[in-house]
Design a protein around this motif. Structure first.
Motif, mmCIF file in Angstrom:
data_model
loop_
_atom_site.group_PDB
_atom_site.id
_atom_site.type_symbol
_atom_site.label_atom_id
_atom_site.label_comp_id
_atom_site.label_asym_id
_atom_site.label_seq_id
_atom_site.Cartn_x
_atom_site.Cartn_y
_atom_site.Cartn_z
ATOM 1 N N PHE A 175 6.214 26.961 -23.499
ATOM 2 C CA PHE A 175 4.896 26.705 -24.075
ATOM 3 C C PHE A 175 4.934 25.466 -24.963
ATOM 4 O O PHE A 175 4.091 24.576 -24.844
ATOM 5 C CB PHE A 175 4.433 27.934 -24.874
ATOM 6 N N TYR A 176 5.932 25.408 -25.861
ATOM 7 C CA TYR A 176 6.023 24.271 -26.779
ATOM 8 C C TYR A 176 6.406 22.980 -26.062
ATOM 9 O O TYR A 176 5.924 21.900 -26.432
ATOM 10 C CB TYR A 176 6.989 24.579 -27.926
ATOM 11 N N GLU A 177 7.222 23.064 -25.024
ATOM 12 C CA GLU A 177 7.544 21.868 -24.237
ATOM 13 C C GLU A 177 6.289 21.332 -23.555
ATOM 14 O O GLU A 177 6.044 20.119 -23.540
ATOM 15 C CB GLU A 177 8.623 22.182 -23.198
ATOM 16 N N ASN A 178 5.481 22.232 -22.989
ATOM 17 C CA ASN A 178 4.230 21.813 -22.340
ATOM 18 C C ASN A 178 3.270 21.188 -23.350
ATOM 19 O O ASN A 178 2.619 20.183 -23.060
ATOM 20 C CB ASN A 178 3.567 22.995 -21.639
ATOM 21 N N LYS A 179 3.178 21.792 -24.531
ATOM 22 C CA LYS A 179 2.293 21.248 -25.569
ATOM 23 C C LYS A 179 2.756 19.857 -25.996
ATOM 24 O O LYS A 179 1.941 18.949 -26.190
ATOM 25 C CB LYS A 179 2.248 22.169 -26.795
ATOM 26 N N MET A 180 4.075 19.690 -26.164
ATOM 27 C CA MET A 180 4.605 18.379 -26.551
ATOM 28 C C MET A 180 4.297 17.330 -25.486
ATOM 29 O O MET A 180 3.920 16.202 -25.808
ATOM 30 C CB MET A 180 6.121 18.463 -26.772
ATOM 31 N N VAL A 233 3.833 33.360 -31.248
ATOM 32 C CA VAL A 233 3.472 31.966 -31.021
ATOM 33 C C VAL A 233 2.007 31.757 -31.382
ATOM 34 O O VAL A 233 1.141 32.519 -30.943
ATOM 35 C CB VAL A 233 3.718 31.580 -29.537
ATOM 36 N N ASP A 234 1.745 30.729 -32.189
ATOM 37 C CA ASP A 234 0.379 30.336 -32.521
ATOM 38 C C ASP A 234 -0.150 29.516 -31.350
ATOM 39 O O ASP A 234 0.290 28.396 -31.113
ATOM 40 C CB ASP A 234 0.381 29.508 -33.812
ATOM 41 N N VAL A 235 -1.104 30.078 -30.604
ATOM 42 C CA VAL A 235 -1.643 29.389 -29.435
ATOM 43 C C VAL A 235 -2.906 28.600 -29.770
ATOM 44 O O VAL A 235 -3.526 28.030 -28.882
ATOM 45 C CB VAL A 235 -1.900 30.366 -28.257
ATOM 46 N N GLY A 236 -3.276 28.567 -31.032
ATOM 47 C CA GLY A 236 -4.405 27.756 -31.462
ATOM 48 C C GLY A 236 -5.578 28.591 -31.932
ATOM 49 O O GLY A 236 -5.718 29.762 -31.570
ATOM 50 N N ALA A 244 1.355 13.867 -35.701
ATOM 51 C CA ALA A 244 1.758 14.981 -36.570
ATOM 52 C C ALA A 244 1.796 16.286 -35.773
ATOM 53 O O ALA A 244 2.720 17.097 -35.950
ATOM 54 C CB ALA A 244 0.799 15.106 -37.749
ATOM 55 N N ALA A 245 0.825 16.492 -34.892
ATOM 56 C CA ALA A 245 0.805 17.696 -34.056
ATOM 57 C C ALA A 245 2.011 17.714 -33.124
ATOM 58 O O ALA A 245 2.653 18.758 -32.933
ATOM 59 C CB ALA A 245 -0.488 17.763 -33.249
ATOM 60 N N GLN A 246 2.348 16.552 -32.562
ATOM 61 C CA GLN A 246 3.503 16.473 -31.677
ATOM 62 C C GLN A 246 4.787 16.802 -32.449
ATOM 63 O O GLN A 246 5.651 17.521 -31.950
ATOM 64 C CB GLN A 246 3.594 15.084 -31.047
ATOM 65 N N ALA A 247 4.896 16.314 -33.673
ATOM 66 C CA ALA A 247 6.069 16.615 -34.502
ATOM 67 C C ALA A 247 6.133 18.109 -34.818
ATOM 68 O O ALA A 247 7.215 18.703 -34.821
ATOM 69 C CB ALA A 247 6.028 15.797 -35.784
ATOM 70 N N LYS A 248 4.967 18.723 -35.054
ATOM 71 C CA LYS A 248 4.928 20.160 -35.334
ATOM 72 C C LYS A 248 5.413 20.957 -34.121
ATOM 73 O O LYS A 248 6.217 21.884 -34.261
ATOM 74 C CB LYS A 248 3.507 20.580 -35.704
ATOM 75 N N PHE A 249 4.943 20.586 -32.933
ATOM 76 C CA PHE A 249 5.387 21.275 -31.715
ATOM 77 C C PHE A 249 6.883 21.063 -31.483
ATOM 78 O O PHE A 249 7.580 21.963 -31.036
ATOM 79 C CB PHE A 249 4.582 20.820 -30.497
ATOM 80 N N ARG A 250 7.371 19.865 -31.796
ATOM 81 C CA ARG A 250 8.800 19.584 -31.653
ATOM 82 C C ARG A 250 9.612 20.483 -32.595
ATOM 83 O O ARG A 250 10.639 21.041 -32.204
ATOM 84 C CB ARG A 250 9.071 18.105 -31.961
ATOM 85 N N GLU A 294 1.823 17.407 -23.262
ATOM 86 C CA GLU A 294 0.378 17.171 -23.252
ATOM 87 C C GLU A 294 -0.045 16.261 -24.401
ATOM 88 O O GLU A 294 -0.771 15.281 -24.205
ATOM 89 C CB GLU A 294 -0.355 18.512 -23.344
ATOM 90 N N VAL A 295 0.419 16.571 -25.593
ATOM 91 C CA VAL A 295 0.055 15.764 -26.760
ATOM 92 C C VAL A 295 0.666 14.368 -26.642
ATOM 93 O O VAL A 295 0.029 13.373 -27.003
ATOM 94 C CB VAL A 295 0.480 16.462 -28.072
ATOM 95 N N GLY A 296 1.884 14.276 -26.095
ATOM 96 C CA GLY A 296 2.515 12.970 -25.895
ATOM 97 C C GLY A 296 1.690 12.088 -24.969
ATOM 98 O O GLY A 296 1.546 10.887 -25.215
ATOM 99 N N GLY A 297 1.143 12.676 -23.910
ATOM 100 C CA GLY A 297 0.270 11.919 -23.011
ATOM 101 C C GLY A 297 -0.987 11.444 -23.720
ATOM 102 O O GLY A 297 -1.431 10.298 -23.528
ATOM 103 N N ASN A 298 -1.561 12.308 -24.560
ATOM 104 C CA ASN A 298 -2.748 11.923 -25.320
ATOM 105 C C ASN A 298 -2.433 10.808 -26.314
ATOM 106 O O ASN A 298 -3.252 9.911 -26.523
ATOM 107 C CB ASN A 298 -3.321 13.129 -26.067
ATOM 108 N N VAL A 299 -1.240 10.862 -26.914
ATOM 109 C CA VAL A 299 -0.836 9.822 -27.865
ATOM 110 C C VAL A 299 -0.740 8.478 -27.150
ATOM 111 O O VAL A 299 -1.237 7.461 -27.654
ATOM 112 C CB VAL A 299 0.508 10.188 -28.548
#
Length: 150
Positions: A108-113, A90-93, A42-48, A115-120
């Protein structure tokens, strides 16, 4: 099967009660990990979505001093005026917001996606291993139940 400390445990030496306890513990861990997996997706979808919005912000329709609707929640909007067409907030958390240029926000959002993709992917592997462990324990439990005299 490996224990928490990394040492192997021979399931044949465990009693039915011990196997049931281990299976219950693994089921609880699996439920928690699956929930975490869903939240990460869900977080990855939000960043996307955020990335899509930022990249879509290059529209010529965005003009400074133009009236806009600003979302406060998913269903509550207030009217406002666009102060800058080249910057976004930008909401940085953890409730912190930073003003960034559109290109920087997209990075920023590409990097977050990423990072989260790797965690997934990492969590997906852990969930698969736990699922395999549960299957092995269930198989040993069935064998013990059939072999034990009732």
């Amino acid at each position: 099967m490996a224990a928490e400390g990394g040492e192997a445990v021979n399931l044949d030496t465990l009693s039915v009660q011990q196997l049931t306890q281990v299976k219950n513990q693994l089921d609880q861990e699996l439920e928690h990990l699956t929930s975490s997996f869903t939240q990460l997706q869900a977080a990855q979808a939000k960043f996307r979505d955020c990335l899509r919005c930022v990249q879509g912000g290059k529209s010529p329709a965005l003009q400074e001093n133009k009236p806009i609707l600003v979302p406060l929640t998913n269903s509550l909007y207030v009217s406002g005026t666009l102060a800058s067409a080249s910057h976004v907030i930008v909401d940085v958390g953890t409730g912190f917001y930073v003003e960034k240029e559109i290109k920087s926000a997209a990075e920023f959002y590409e990097n977050k996606m990423t990072e989260v993709g790797g965690n997934v992917k990492e969590l997906e592997g852990i969930v698969q291993n736990k699922t395999n462990n549960v299957r092995v324990i269930e198989q040993v439990l069935r064998q013990k139940m059939v072999a034990s005299p009732q």
